[in-house]
Design a protein around this motif. Structure first.
Motif, mmCIF file in Angstrom:
data_model
loop_
_atom_site.group_PDB
_atom_site.id
_atom_site.type_symbol
_atom_site.label_atom_id
_atom_site.label_comp_id
_atom_site.label_asym_id
_atom_site.label_seq_id
_atom_site.Cartn_x
_atom_site.Cartn_y
_atom_site.Cartn_z
ATOM 1 N N GLN A 48 3.863 -20.785 5.067
ATOM 2 C CA GLN A 48 4.025 -19.517 5.772
ATOM 3 C C GLN A 48 3.646 -18.327 4.895
ATOM 4 N N ARG A 49 3.736 -18.489 3.584
ATOM 5 C CA ARG A 49 3.403 -17.383 2.675
ATOM 6 C C ARG A 49 1.913 -17.076 2.658
ATOM 7 N N TYR A 50 1.109 -18.023 3.041
ATOM 8 C CA TYR A 50 -0.342 -17.889 2.889
ATOM 9 C C TYR A 50 -1.075 -17.809 4.237
ATOM 10 N N GLN A 51 -0.326 -17.629 5.306
ATOM 11 C CA GLN A 51 -0.934 -17.509 6.634
ATOM 12 C C GLN A 51 -1.326 -16.056 6.892
ATOM 13 N N VAL A 52 -2.299 -15.584 6.124
ATOM 14 C CA VAL A 52 -2.752 -14.190 6.231
ATOM 15 C C VAL A 52 -3.787 -14.080 7.345
ATOM 16 N N SER A 53 -3.909 -12.878 7.885
ATOM 17 C CA SER A 53 -4.853 -12.653 8.978
ATOM 18 C C SER A 53 -6.191 -12.118 8.497
ATOM 19 N N GLY A 54 -6.338 -11.907 7.197
ATOM 20 C CA GLY A 54 -7.588 -11.391 6.654
ATOM 21 C C GLY A 54 -7.405 -10.947 5.219
ATOM 22 N N GLY A 55 -8.488 -10.448 4.623
ATOM 23 C CA GLY A 55 -8.439 -10.028 3.236
ATOM 24 C C GLY A 55 -8.530 -8.524 3.028
ATOM 25 N N MET A 56 -8.616 -7.748 4.117
ATOM 26 C CA MET A 56 -8.739 -6.299 3.987
ATOM 27 C C MET A 56 -7.429 -5.690 3.499
ATOM 28 N N LEU A 57 -7.503 -4.822 2.498
ATOM 29 C CA LEU A 57 -6.325 -4.189 1.937
ATOM 30 C C LEU A 57 -6.128 -2.790 2.510
ATOM 31 N N ILE A 58 -4.891 -2.370 2.612
ATOM 32 C CA ILE A 58 -4.570 -1.030 3.112
ATOM 33 C C ILE A 58 -3.852 -0.250 2.011
ATOM 34 N N ASP A 59 -3.354 0.916 2.342
ATOM 35 C CA ASP A 59 -2.688 1.783 1.371
ATOM 36 C C ASP A 59 -1.485 1.053 0.754
ATOM 37 N N PRO A 60 -1.402 0.951 -0.583
ATOM 38 C CA PRO A 60 -0.274 0.255 -1.214
ATOM 39 C C PRO A 60 1.088 0.805 -0.798
ATOM 40 N N ASP A 61 1.146 2.095 -0.440
ATOM 41 C CA ASP A 61 2.421 2.666 -0.037
ATOM 42 C C ASP A 61 2.963 2.003 1.226
ATOM 43 N N ILE A 77 12.303 -1.989 -6.486
ATOM 44 C CA ILE A 77 10.979 -2.610 -6.581
ATOM 45 C C ILE A 77 10.495 -2.598 -8.026
ATOM 46 N N VAL A 78 9.996 -3.745 -8.458
ATOM 47 C CA VAL A 78 9.507 -3.927 -9.824
ATOM 48 C C VAL A 78 7.992 -3.809 -9.881
ATOM 49 N N SER A 79 7.299 -4.469 -8.941
ATOM 50 C CA SER A 79 5.836 -4.480 -8.986
ATOM 51 C C SER A 79 5.272 -4.857 -7.636
ATOM 52 N N ILE A 80 3.984 -4.601 -7.498
ATOM 53 C CA ILE A 80 3.233 -5.033 -6.329
ATOM 54 C C ILE A 80 1.925 -5.642 -6.826
ATOM 55 N N ALA A 81 1.616 -6.842 -6.357
ATOM 56 C CA ALA A 81 0.411 -7.557 -6.781
ATOM 57 C C ALA A 81 -0.512 -7.728 -5.581
ATOM 58 N N LEU A 82 -1.768 -7.351 -5.747
ATOM 59 C CA LEU A 82 -2.760 -7.443 -4.679
ATOM 60 C C LEU A 82 -3.678 -8.632 -4.941
ATOM 61 N N PRO A 83 -4.043 -9.390 -3.913
ATOM 62 C CA PRO A 83 -4.859 -10.593 -4.114
ATOM 63 C C PRO A 83 -6.313 -10.243 -4.424
ATOM 64 N N ALA A 84 -6.951 -11.119 -5.210
ATOM 65 C CA ALA A 84 -8.378 -10.950 -5.495
ATOM 66 C C ALA A 84 -9.228 -11.521 -4.380
ATOM 67 N N GLY A 85 -8.704 -12.464 -3.628
ATOM 68 C CA GLY A 85 -9.416 -13.069 -2.506
ATOM 69 C C GLY A 85 -8.473 -13.252 -1.341
ATOM 70 N N ASP A 86 -8.530 -14.423 -0.720
ATOM 71 C CA ASP A 86 -7.601 -14.719 0.367
ATOM 72 C C ASP A 86 -6.231 -15.029 -0.206
ATOM 73 N N GLY A 87 -5.242 -14.350 0.271
ATOM 74 C CA GLY A 87 -3.892 -14.555 -0.216
ATOM 75 C C GLY A 87 -3.023 -13.382 0.155
ATOM 76 N N PRO A 88 -1.710 -13.527 -0.019
ATOM 77 C CA PRO A 88 -0.784 -12.461 0.369
ATOM 78 C C PRO A 88 -0.651 -11.391 -0.700
ATOM 79 N N LEU A 281 -6.161 -3.379 -13.352
ATOM 80 C CA LEU A 281 -7.386 -3.358 -12.559
ATOM 81 C C LEU A 281 -8.099 -4.696 -12.670
ATOM 82 N N ALA A 282 -9.072 -4.917 -11.799
ATOM 83 C CA ALA A 282 -9.813 -6.175 -11.790
ATOM 84 C C ALA A 282 -10.661 -6.289 -13.041
#
Length: 362
Positions: A48-61, A77-88, A281-282
């Motif tokens: 269920q953690r990986y059932q994403v609907s796409g890879g487009m990112l929105i505003d981190p806020d 909140i400690v941190s927020i991690a954004l995926p490099a590809g498909d992922g949550p 950053l990447a």
């Protein structure tokens, strides 16, 4: 000491290491083998953690707002991690409470295009967490890590004595590669599998011991952390994120990108111990920008070269070491359990045989 006397000595050492530690070696080796594929296991155990609907990112806020709605009011909140590809997207929060390893943490998994909550999990629950605790400390707080380290020392000695005993007493070493060195299947398995896994198992035991005793090996290699200069890792783990930082996450990201442009990968909140935002950053190695929460001043973080300790950990767990080495250490985690079982069978059969021989002589 003659060669025969050495062989008898090493046989006793090898036998008692196996018999005494067999019950500990089996869970250590099997959990280590499983953790080579921890990401694949997490996908299988928690789809269920990986059932994403796409890879487009929105505003981190928006991710932060969605996570806050799923968290308890006292969580920070400690941190927020954004995926490099498909992922949550993963938002990590710290909960009130104290322990040796720091406060408990909660991970909120979000769908990247919609910020929809996919799953909420604690860092102290789940099958993989149990595997990590068994492999790292045998689930014994405080002393468990040292026990695992000494087991690694014993395993290195077992690898050395096992190779000594494997070496044929008559003829060249090639004779040792024969399958039928004995009439029993378990003995043949023990001899042959023990030979092929000896070197990888020695490397895994050495790196595991290194991880358990980092200060000792740090002094040996000249890379021990200097006391008093820099922050203690345990203190950093116990640091509490600021509940109301001066800068918003958008302002911190904007300041970091003005200093060093690039795709965003992770944002870490300022803490009471170090009030600065960390923007990753990447890139490989990953560029880092720190932003002072009070002044908004951004500084390009220093990209540290990989030290020996990090390399040792990568060798041990297979991270970025290629598929071949990952397969080798996966097998290297299974075979010690096989060797432990076959070794116990061999000892029990020999004990029974000696008892029957003694009875016939009597």
């Amino acid at each position: 000491m003659s060669k025969l006397a050495w062989r008898r000595t090493w046989f006793q050492v090898h036998k008692w290491i196996g018999l005494i530690l067999a019950i500990l070696i089996i869970p250590l080796s099997l959990t280590g083998s499983a953790l080579v594929w921890d990401e694949a296991l997490d996908h299988g155990l928690n789809p269920q953690r990986y059932q994403v609907s796409g890879g487009m990112l929105i505003d981190p806020d928006r991710y932060v707002a969605a996570a806050r709605g799923a968290l308890k009011p006292e969580d920070a909140i400690v941190s927020i991690a954004l995926p490099a590809g498909d992922g949550p997207v993963i938002v990590t929060a710290s909960s009130p409470g104290k322990s040796i390893s720091g406060p408990p943490r909660t991970m909120v998994y979000l769908d990247p295009p919609t910020a929809r909550v996919l799953d909420i999990a604690s860092n102290r629950a789940g099958v993989l967490r149990v595997f990590h605790m068994i492999h790292g400390s045998l689930m014994l707080p405080g002393v468990g890590r040292a026990i695992v380290g000494w087991i690694g020392v014993a395993m290195m000695l077992s690898c050395f004595t096992g190779l000594w005993l494997w070496w044929p007493t008559i003829g060249t070493w090639v004779r040792g590669l024969r399958w039928r060195r004995h009439n029993n299947l378990d003995t043949n398995l023990h001899h042959l599998l023990g030979f092929w896994i000896a070197l990888p198992l020695f490397v895994l035991s050495l790196t595991g011991t290194w991880i358990a005793f980092p200060q000792f090996f740090g002094m040996v290699t000249g890379g021990a952390p200097q006391r008093g200069g820099g922050m203690d890792r345990a203190a950093m783990a116990r640091a509490r994120p600021l509940a109301a930082p001066h800068l918003s996450i958008d302002a911190a990201i904007a300041g970091a990108r003005a200093k060093l442009p690039g795709d965003l990968r992770q944002v870490t909140w300022p803490t009471d111990l170090k009030p600065e935002w960390k923007i990753a950053l990447a890139g490989d190695p990953q560029p880092l920008v720190t932003v002072d929460d009070a002044t908004g001043v951004a500084k390009a973080g220093r990209i540290m070269p990989e030290d020996t300790a990090r390399l040792v950990r990568r060798i041990h767990d297979g991270t970025r070491m290629g598929l071949l080495w990952q397969v080798i250490i996966f097998i290297g985690g299974i075979l010690p359990a096989v060797l432990a079982v076959t070794g116990v069978i061999m000892w029990w059969r020999a004990r029974k045989w000696r008892g029957e021989l003694k009875a016939r002589r009597a």
